[in-house]
Design a protein around this motif. Structure first.
Motif, PDB file in Angstrom:
ATOM      1  N   PRO A  40      12.264 -10.434   2.665  1.00  0.00           N
ATOM      2  CA  PRO A  40      11.426 -10.336   1.471  1.00  0.00           C
ATOM      3  C   PRO A  40       9.930 -10.364   1.831  1.00  0.00           C
ATOM      4  O   PRO A  40       9.502 -11.092   2.727  1.00  0.00           O
ATOM      5  CB  PRO A  40      11.824 -11.569   0.661  1.00  0.00           C
ATOM      6  CG  PRO A  40      12.295 -12.552   1.675  1.00  0.00           C
ATOM      7  CD  PRO A  40      12.915 -11.759   2.788  1.00  0.00           C
ATOM      8  N   TYR A  41       9.152  -9.568   1.104  1.00  0.00           N
ATOM      9  CA  TYR A  41       7.700  -9.511   1.257  1.00  0.00           C
ATOM     10  C   TYR A  41       7.078  -9.486  -0.135  1.00  0.00           C
ATOM     11  O   TYR A  41       7.724  -9.126  -1.127  1.00  0.00           O
ATOM     12  CB  TYR A  41       7.260  -8.265   2.034  1.00  0.00           C
ATOM     13  CG  TYR A  41       7.667  -8.264   3.491  1.00  0.00           C
ATOM     14  CD1 TYR A  41       6.854  -8.824   4.465  1.00  0.00           C
ATOM     15  CD2 TYR A  41       8.874  -7.680   3.892  1.00  0.00           C
ATOM     16  CE1 TYR A  41       7.231  -8.816   5.801  1.00  0.00           C
ATOM     17  CE2 TYR A  41       9.255  -7.671   5.221  1.00  0.00           C
ATOM     18  CZ  TYR A  41       8.428  -8.237   6.167  1.00  0.00           C
ATOM     19  OH  TYR A  41       8.799  -8.233   7.493  1.00  0.00           O
ATOM     20  N   LEU A  42       5.805  -9.840  -0.204  1.00  0.00           N
ATOM     21  CA  LEU A  42       5.034  -9.786  -1.443  1.00  0.00           C
ATOM     22  C   LEU A  42       3.894  -8.789  -1.303  1.00  0.00           C
ATOM     23  O   LEU A  42       3.293  -8.652  -0.227  1.00  0.00           O
ATOM     24  CB  LEU A  42       4.458 -11.172  -1.798  1.00  0.00           C
ATOM     25  CG  LEU A  42       5.456 -12.253  -2.219  1.00  0.00           C
ATOM     26  CD1 LEU A  42       4.727 -13.565  -2.482  1.00  0.00           C
ATOM     27  CD2 LEU A  42       6.234 -11.818  -3.459  1.00  0.00           C
ATOM     28  N   VAL A  98      -0.145  -1.481   5.544  1.00  0.00           N
ATOM     29  CA  VAL A  98      -0.782  -1.355   4.241  1.00  0.00           C
ATOM     30  C   VAL A  98       0.214  -0.720   3.281  1.00  0.00           C
ATOM     31  O   VAL A  98       0.888   0.261   3.625  1.00  0.00           O
ATOM     32  CB  VAL A  98      -2.065  -0.512   4.313  1.00  0.00           C
ATOM     33  CG1 VAL A  98      -2.691  -0.349   2.926  1.00  0.00           C
ATOM     34  CG2 VAL A  98      -3.066  -1.155   5.266  1.00  0.00           C
ATOM     35  N   ALA A  99       0.320  -1.276   2.066  1.00  0.00           N
ATOM     36  CA  ALA A  99       1.184  -0.732   1.011  1.00  0.00           C
ATOM     37  C   ALA A  99       0.334   0.038   0.009  1.00  0.00           C
ATOM     38  O   ALA A  99      -0.769  -0.389  -0.355  1.00  0.00           O
ATOM     39  CB  ALA A  99       1.938  -1.847   0.308  1.00  0.00           C
ATOM     40  N   GLN A 100       0.889   1.187  -0.433  1.00  0.00           N
ATOM     41  CA  GLN A 100       0.158   2.035  -1.383  1.00  0.00           C
ATOM     42  C   GLN A 100       1.147   2.634  -2.369  1.00  0.00           C
ATOM     43  O   GLN A 100       2.268   3.020  -2.000  1.00  0.00           O
ATOM     44  CB  GLN A 100      -0.599   3.141  -0.639  1.00  0.00           C
ATOM     45  CG  GLN A 100      -1.598   3.873  -1.496  1.00  0.00           C
ATOM     46  CD  GLN A 100      -2.419   4.859  -0.662  1.00  0.00           C
ATOM     47  OE1 GLN A 100      -1.930   5.411   0.327  1.00  0.00           O
ATOM     48  NE2 GLN A 100      -3.656   5.075  -1.061  1.00  0.00           N
ATOM     49  N   ARG A 135      -0.801  -6.186   2.767  1.00  0.00           N
ATOM     50  CA  ARG A 135      -2.077  -5.787   2.160  1.00  0.00           C
ATOM     51  C   ARG A 135      -1.899  -4.512   1.332  1.00  0.00           C
ATOM     52  O   ARG A 135      -1.183  -3.586   1.734  1.00  0.00           O
ATOM     53  CB  ARG A 135      -3.125  -5.557   3.255  1.00  0.00           C
ATOM     54  CG  ARG A 135      -4.522  -5.285   2.735  1.00  0.00           C
ATOM     55  CD  ARG A 135      -5.547  -5.472   3.858  1.00  0.00           C
ATOM     56  NE  ARG A 135      -5.228  -4.634   5.008  1.00  0.00           N
ATOM     57  CZ  ARG A 135      -5.701  -3.395   5.186  1.00  0.00           C
ATOM     58  NH1 ARG A 135      -6.472  -2.857   4.250  1.00  0.00           N
ATOM     59  NH2 ARG A 135      -5.382  -2.709   6.257  1.00  0.00           N
ATOM     60  N   TYR A 136      -2.568  -4.483   0.187  1.00  0.00           N
ATOM     61  CA  TYR A 136      -2.423  -3.371  -0.755  1.00  0.00           C
ATOM     62  C   TYR A 136      -3.700  -2.551  -0.784  1.00  0.00           C
ATOM     63  O   TYR A 136      -4.811  -3.086  -0.739  1.00  0.00           O
ATOM     64  CB  TYR A 136      -2.116  -3.899  -2.162  1.00  0.00           C
ATOM     65  CG  TYR A 136      -1.932  -2.816  -3.198  1.00  0.00           C
ATOM     66  CD1 TYR A 136      -0.724  -2.129  -3.314  1.00  0.00           C
ATOM     67  CD2 TYR A 136      -2.969  -2.475  -4.054  1.00  0.00           C
ATOM     68  CE1 TYR A 136      -0.550  -1.139  -4.259  1.00  0.00           C
ATOM     69  CE2 TYR A 136      -2.801  -1.479  -5.005  1.00  0.00           C
ATOM     70  CZ  TYR A 136      -1.596  -0.816  -5.107  1.00  0.00           C
ATOM     71  OH  TYR A 136      -1.427   0.177  -6.044  1.00  0.00           O
TER      72      TYR A 136
END
Length: 323
Positions: A40-42, A98-100, A135-136
């Protein structure tokens, strides 16, 4: 005709148990196995997550590596959207991952795409967080939407200012300004000869001013030279004053030496007067007496040379004296 002896209750219980077993199997296959093989990640989104749903795909550079577990508003900061995702344990989620949010075709749905992963340091759990936080970065469409909103707001401001600029009062003032400009142009055309003469006079005046400026430059150059000479003279005067100070010191030392010599001479004169002169006076008296005696002796020898042999004759005895 024989009646069927089928127990419908038993059949119903069997069918219900079979459905429960199938449901459990499907749930284990869909959720249980995935939870065992995922981490799991946030993700904290800072923009609009419209189109993202629970169970939406999580991609790693376009490859499906997990699903979205939950989407909710962060209770600690309502400006953030808290997204919990389950990602395959084999996926290299690093510190620079990085999440996008990106749209998926024309369906209106969105997926989360992960990029990065070049850092050798794995993503760790930050203090106060239950899971590691990826990171977003806002999506391109979100940035475009924000840019379009800003551009729309700017255009609205420009339109408002143009409306204020092109008001009825401003248009009347502009008309009066143009009328005045036309009058001024006519006046200038009527006095163009005078203006030409004025320009000629101004040109001559500028030439004279240029000549005066050149003369002023020459005077400035001469003044600088004179200042330089005065500076040299001042330096020489300072040197001369220094020499005069040295000479004055020498004269003062000489005066002090002369004063000391005078004091010494005065002491010598005092000694001469108190000691030498009285002795010299006595010596002079003795010499005078000796000279008188020598004179008498010479006279006596001249009158009676025999006294050298017989001595000085005795004077005759006086009355009552016997030899």
């Amino acid at each position: 005709m024989m009646e069927s002896k089928v127990n419908y209750t038993a059949v119903g219980v069997f069918i219900l148990l079979l459905c429960l077993l199938l449901s459990a199997t499907v749930y284990w296959l869909a959720v249980g196995g995935r939870q065992q093989n995922t981490t799991p990640y946030l993700i904290y989104a800072t923009d609009n997550v419209n189109g993202l749903r629970d169970s939406s795909n999580v991609l790693y550079r376009g490859v499906s590596v997990g699903r979205v577990d939950s989407i909710e508003i962060d209770p600690a900061n309502p400006t953030l959207i808290r997204i919990r995702v389950d990602i395959d344990k084999t996926v290299p989620v690093r510190a620079d991952t990085v999440a996008q949010l990106i749209p998926q075709g024309v369906t209106g749905l969105s997926v989360i795409n992960l990029t990065g992963g070049a850092s050798p340091q794995p993503l760790s759990t930050a203090p106060g967080q239950p899971y590691p936080v990826i990171r977003y970065a806002p999506s391109v469409f979100s940035r475009l939407e924000g840019g379009l909103s800003d551009a729309t707001l700017m255009l609205s401001k420009i339109a408002t200012r143009l409306d204020m600029l092109l008001s009825h009062e401003n248009l009347q003032a502009l008309s009066r300004t143009l009328m005045h400009a036309e009058q001024i142009t006519g006046t200038l055309a009527a006095h163009r000869q005078d203006i030409a003469q004025t320009l000629v006079a101004l040109r001559q005046s500028s030439q004279e001013l240029a000549a005066l400026g050149a003369q002023g430059q020459q005077l400035s150059t001469r003044g600088e030279k004179l200042i330089a000479r005065l500076s040299d003279t001042t330096v020489h005067l300072q040197d001369t004053l220094g020499e005069m100070d040295a000479a004055a010191k020498s004269w003062r030392q000489a005066g002090e030496g002369a004063a000391k010599l005078g004091a010494t001479g005065t002491q010598a004169l005092d000694q001469l007067q108190s000691r030498t002169l009285p002795g010299f006076d006595r010596l002079t008296d003795n010499l005078q007496r000796l000279s008188s005696q020598l004179t008498d002796l010479v006279r006596s020898l001249k009158g009676n040379p025999s006294q050298l042999l017989y001595g000085v004759p005795q004077p005759p005895p006086g009355p009552g004296e016997h030899r």
